[in-house]
Every structure is written in C-alpha cells, then in structure tokens.
Design an enzyme around this catalytic site. Structure first.
Site, PDB file in Angstrom:
ATOM      1  N   GLY A   1       2.979  -3.841  -4.003  1.00 41.14           N
ATOM      2  CA  GLY A   1       2.731  -4.216  -5.395  1.00 41.14           C
ATOM      3  C   GLY A   1       2.891  -3.003  -6.287  1.00 41.14           C
ATOM      4  O   GLY A   1       3.902  -2.820  -6.968  1.00 41.14           O
ATOM      5  N   ARG A   2       1.892  -2.123  -6.230  1.00 40.89           N
ATOM      6  CA  ARG A   2       1.836  -0.966  -7.118  1.00 40.89           C
ATOM      7  C   ARG A   2       3.139  -0.161  -7.144  1.00 40.89           C
ATOM      8  O   ARG A   2       3.647   0.173  -8.210  1.00 40.89           O
ATOM      9  CB  ARG A   2       0.684  -0.046  -6.681  1.00 40.89           C
ATOM     10  CG  ARG A   2       0.386   1.083  -7.658  1.00 40.89           C
ATOM     11  CD  ARG A   2      -0.628   2.085  -7.075  1.00 40.89           C
ATOM     12  NE  ARG A   2      -1.861   1.457  -6.657  1.00 40.89           N
ATOM     13  CZ  ARG A   2      -2.947   1.285  -7.424  1.00 40.89           C
ATOM     14  NH1 ARG A   2      -2.950   1.730  -8.665  1.00 40.89           N
ATOM     15  NH2 ARG A   2      -4.043   0.702  -6.955  1.00 40.89           N
TER      16      ARG A   2
ATOM     17  N   CYS B   1     -17.863   2.753 -26.021  1.00 43.46           N
ATOM     18  CA  CYS B   1     -19.072   3.568 -26.094  1.00 43.46           C
ATOM     19  C   CYS B   1     -19.566   3.881 -24.692  1.00 43.46           C
ATOM     20  O   CYS B   1     -20.703   3.531 -24.323  1.00 43.46           O
ATOM     21  CB  CYS B   1     -20.135   2.817 -26.880  1.00 43.46           C
ATOM     22  SG  CYS B   1     -19.512   2.244 -28.455  1.00 43.46           S
TER      23      CYS B   1
ATOM     24  N   GLY C   1       0.783  -1.232   0.000  1.00 42.05           N
ATOM     25  CA  GLY C   1       0.000   0.000   0.000  1.00 42.05           C
ATOM     26  C   GLY C   1       0.813   1.278   0.000  1.00 42.05           C
ATOM     27  O   GLY C   1       0.265   2.350   0.261  1.00 42.05           O
TER      28      GLY C   1
ATOM     29  N   TYR D   1      -1.757  -2.632 -11.932  1.00 40.91           N
ATOM     30  CA  TYR D   1      -3.227  -2.537 -11.936  1.00 40.91           C
ATOM     31  C   TYR D   1      -3.698  -1.832 -13.211  1.00 40.91           C
ATOM     32  O   TYR D   1      -4.524  -0.912 -13.154  1.00 40.91           O
ATOM     33  CB  TYR D   1      -3.723  -1.780 -10.696  1.00 40.91           C
ATOM     34  CG  TYR D   1      -3.289  -2.394  -9.384  1.00 40.91           C
ATOM     35  CD1 TYR D   1      -3.934  -3.531  -8.876  1.00 40.91           C
ATOM     36  CD2 TYR D   1      -2.232  -1.863  -8.651  1.00 40.91           C
ATOM     37  CE1 TYR D   1      -3.531  -4.093  -7.672  1.00 40.91           C
ATOM     38  CE2 TYR D   1      -1.829  -2.432  -7.448  1.00 40.91           C
ATOM     39  CZ  TYR D   1      -2.489  -3.534  -6.963  1.00 40.91           C
ATOM     40  OH  TYR D   1      -2.095  -4.097  -5.768  1.00 40.91           O
TER      41      TYR D   1
ATOM     42  N   GLU E   1       4.876  -6.292   1.720  1.00 38.53           N
ATOM     43  CA  GLU E   1       4.462  -6.903   0.451  1.00 38.53           C
ATOM     44  C   GLU E   1       3.845  -5.862  -0.486  1.00 38.53           C
ATOM     45  O   GLU E   1       2.664  -5.920  -0.780  1.00 38.53           O
ATOM     46  CB  GLU E   1       3.497  -8.068   0.710  1.00 38.53           C
ATOM     47  CG  GLU E   1       2.381  -7.704   1.689  1.00 38.53           C
ATOM     48  CD  GLU E   1       1.425  -8.840   2.011  1.00 38.53           C
ATOM     49  OE1 GLU E   1       1.808 -10.007   1.873  1.00 38.53           O
ATOM     50  OE2 GLU E   1       0.287  -8.527   2.391  1.00 38.53           O
TER      51      GLU E   1
HETATM   52  C1  PLP Z   1      -3.202  -5.687  -2.871  1.00 38.41           C
HETATM   53  C2  PLP Z   1      -2.451  -6.138  -1.680  1.00 38.41           C
HETATM   54  C3  PLP Z   1      -1.111  -5.794  -1.508  1.00 38.41           C
HETATM   55  C4  PLP Z   1      -0.392  -4.846  -2.435  1.00 38.41           C
HETATM   56  O1  PLP Z   1      -0.925  -3.566  -2.352  1.00 38.41           O
HETATM   57  P1  PLP Z   1      -0.255  -2.358  -3.178  1.00 38.41           P
HETATM   58  O2  PLP Z   1      -1.160  -1.211  -2.925  1.00 38.41           O
HETATM   59  O3  PLP Z   1      -0.238  -2.789  -4.597  1.00 38.41           O
HETATM   60  O4  PLP Z   1       1.110  -2.168  -2.631  1.00 38.41           O
HETATM   61  C5  PLP Z   1      -0.442  -6.327  -0.439  1.00 38.41           C
HETATM   62  N1  PLP Z   1      -1.066  -7.151   0.444  1.00 38.41           N
HETATM   63  C6  PLP Z   1      -2.362  -7.490   0.326  1.00 38.41           C
HETATM   64  C7  PLP Z   1      -2.979  -8.374   1.326  1.00 38.41           C
HETATM   65  C8  PLP Z   1      -3.100  -6.985  -0.730  1.00 38.41           C
HETATM   66  O5  PLP Z   1      -4.399  -7.302  -0.836  1.00 38.41           O
END
Ligand code: PLP
Length: 361
Positions: A246-247, A309, A210, A337, A244
């Site tokens: 991601g983005r 559309c 996050g 994403y 953990e």
């Molecule tokens: C989606 C998610 C992440 C990654 O979140 P980002 O905003 O992409 O860093 C990590 N842990 C869990 C449990 C998630 O659902």
C-alpha cells in the site's frame, strides 16, 4: 518541474492535497515491470482516493481491502476488479460478502465456523502469523503474539474444520508479517512463508505488503528490482505468489501544500503555524517522524505546527528554512496513510482541497 506544479494549484486552495497522477503512473509502471509474474494487489487502506485507484488498476492484478466499506467502494468504482478481502474482526455482514470477492483472507478458526454455519461459498486463504524473527520492522503484525491471523496451530484447526465443506475452497496461505522492511529482509520473510505454505502443500501464497518507505529521504526507495528478481528465484513452477503493498505505491505521489499563518519565538524556539495540520495529515504524529518538505531558502531552524490545540500537532521539527507569514509550505510523501487516517473533525476546521495534477495522462 517544481514551477510547473506550483502554477497548477492556487493558494486559494490551501491547505490542499495535491496528487501527481503522472508520478504515480511512472512509479507503479516501474514496480509492475520489476515484478514479472508475481501478482500485485494494492492495499486500498493506504489511500482509497478514486483518482489514484483509477491509475493503479491499469497495472495491478487486484485490490486488497480490509472492510465491507472498502469492498463497496471498490465494487462501485470497478465492478469487475479482483478483490482480496482480509482483516481481523469481520462482522456477519462482512463475511456475507465472501461469495462476491476473489479471495477471502480468513483470520481465525471462528471465521471458518461462521462461514460454515452461514452455508457460505468462498475461495479462501488462511492468514498465518509465523513465529519468525523480523529485525528492523517499523510495525510488526506477526512474529509474535498479535491479533492478526493465526499461529500454525490455528491454521491446523482451520484445516480440520474445512474437511468435508466443499463450498469453502482452500486456495492457499496469506501472510502480512511486518512493515518497513527492505528488499533483502522482505525476501527472507517471503522464503519462510513459502516454506511453511509448501509444508502444507499449498501453491497460492500471498506474502503481504509492508515494503519500506523512508520518510527521512524521499529519494531512497524500496528496491523493487532486487525484490522482484528474488521472488522470481524463490517461486517454483505451478506456484502463484502475490504481494499487496500500500504505502510504498502511493506515498510519493501526494503532497500536502499549505501556508504559514503565524511565526513566533517562544522561550527561544522558533515556530511557524500553518493552516491545517495533523487533522489532515496525521502521518507525522502517528509515525513520530518529521514530515519531509520541499526546502526553500535556508534559515534558522523552525518547528512547523498546525492549528490544533495540542503539542502533538507538529508536522516537522527544527527545519533549517526561512519562513514568513504567507509563505507556501509543501510537505512531501503525503500520498499514503495521510488524509484517510486523520481525525478530520477535531476542532472543526475546514477540510482541505484535493487537486490532481496531470489528470489527463
Ligand atoms: C496494511 C496492510 C497491507 C499494506 O501494508 P503497507 O505497509 O501499506 O504496504 C497489506 N496487507 C495487509 C493485510 C495489511 O493489513
């Protein structure tokens, strides 16, 4: 740099996702070095592209996945990778994968009951949703009533259920409470999660992902140095702290490159319609932002839309650039994403191309 990239993708490929693997390598290396002893997992759901994963696995300690499909995808590519498997609503066949993963993130007391009933063998973290204030979050998975994880009463119920079940090894606590937070706020959340975990005697703590990504300014990035140093200061001897994201790891390495099909003025407003759209890159529609772009010649503000559309197929509003039919348009921050959350089959337009720049590092 800009020109070098241009020459590597032909306009015949448009629309295309272009991933710069060298950019990704540089970024993940910086993140890794800012984190010291903190374990880094990548949240695969942000972008499961195998080429990106191949770069990331050189630096991360493991991969966080959220479905049986992601477990299979990761296992297929990296048979020995450490996998942390979480997510609400795991089916029986997904729970049956528990013995094959490094950590299972348990989301409810019923998941424990089902694991016990199945005679499962697993190393588990209990996912907690702490009732702490999370100001400024763009998405809140915790800090109030949500379907993610358990409140402390649910965790206590799990602890009772686990008594006497040695094959379900409780390793610690998992939390992923919000996304869109800066380093200082993330550290406040981490501190609260660590206090909670310590109150239960736990020494392994996954504090989630996050980390903030600012789509309004691609150059303003999450402060990994402050975060890494802060986590190092919070960590006590004998504790394993894991994150953990991601983005914030993959977003910057991807671009969505396409071409202007039509330009028109409707009731005074200028529109440019490009090939493709939010069925390839749903990010601006789902986040409600203007997708950042490579800016060329200045011009009258133009709203850039895709081929669908629906008025929701808007990529960026009133961008002050000159656009003509046939011009190339490059959207930035398309590496997370984007393609994998999009409704590809709506209107049955062709799929984009995928191109990898600097593939042979
Ligand atoms: C989606 C998610 C992440 C990654 O979140 P980002 O905003 O992409 O860093 C990590 N842990 C869990 C449990 C998630 O659902």
């Amino acid at each position: 740099m800009h020109d070098r990239r241009r020459t590597l993708v032909s306009s015949a490929d448009f629309p295309a996702f272009v991933y710069d693997l060298e950019d990704l390598d540089t970024h993940i290396r910086e993140v890794r070095s800012a984190l010291g002893d903190i374990e880094l997992y990548y949240a695969v759901k942000a972008n499961p592209d195998p080429e990106l994963l191949r770069v990331l696995v050189r630096y991360v300690d493991g991969l966080e996945v959220a479905s049986g499909g992601e477990v299979a995808h990761v296992r297929d590519l990296f048979p020995n990778a450490r996998i942390a498997f979480g997510g609400p609503g795991k089916t029986d066949s997904e729970l049956a994968l528990a013995p094959t993963v490094y950590r299972l993130h348990v989301e409810s007391p019923n998941e424990i009951r089902r694991l016990i009933a199945a005679g499962s063998d697993a190393d588990i973290l209990l996912r907690v949703n702490l009732d702490i204030p999370i100001p400024g979050a763009s998405l809140a998975m915790g800090g109030g009533a949500t379907p993610f994880g358990m409140d402390p009463a649910g965790v206590a119920e799990c602890l009772d259920l686990l008594t006497g079940h040695e094959s379900l090894r409780l390793r610690g606590i998992h939390a992923h409470l919000a996304s869109g937070l800066g380093a200082e706020q993330m550290l406040d959340v981490a501190s609260a999660v660590l206090d909670y975990a310590r109150s239960l005697g736990m020494t392994e703590i996954n504090i989630g992902g996050g980390m903030a990504v600012d789509y309004s300014d691609p150059s303003r990035r999450f402060d990994w140095k402050t975060y890494g140093a802060g986590l190092a200061a919070l960590r006590r001897p004998g504790e394993t702290i894991r994150i953990e994201p991601g983005r914030s790891l993959t977003v910057y390495c991807g671009r969505y490159v396409t071409q202007v099909i039509d330009v028109k003025r409707v009731h005074g407003e200028l529109f440019a319609i490009v090939a493709g759209g939010t069925h390839h890159i749903r990010t601006p529609a789902t986040k409600g932002h203007d997708q950042p772009m490579m800016i060329g010649q200045p011009g009258e503000p133009v709203t850039i839309v895709g081929q669908l559309c629906t008025p929701k197929d808007t990529l960026a509003r009133r961008v002050p650039i000159a656009l003509e039919v046939g011009d190339t348009v490059e959207f930035l921050m398309a590496g997370a994403y984007a393609w994998n959350i999009s409704h590809h089959d709506f209107l049955m337009h062709p799929k984009p191309a995928f191109r990898y720049v600097n593939k042979d590092l």
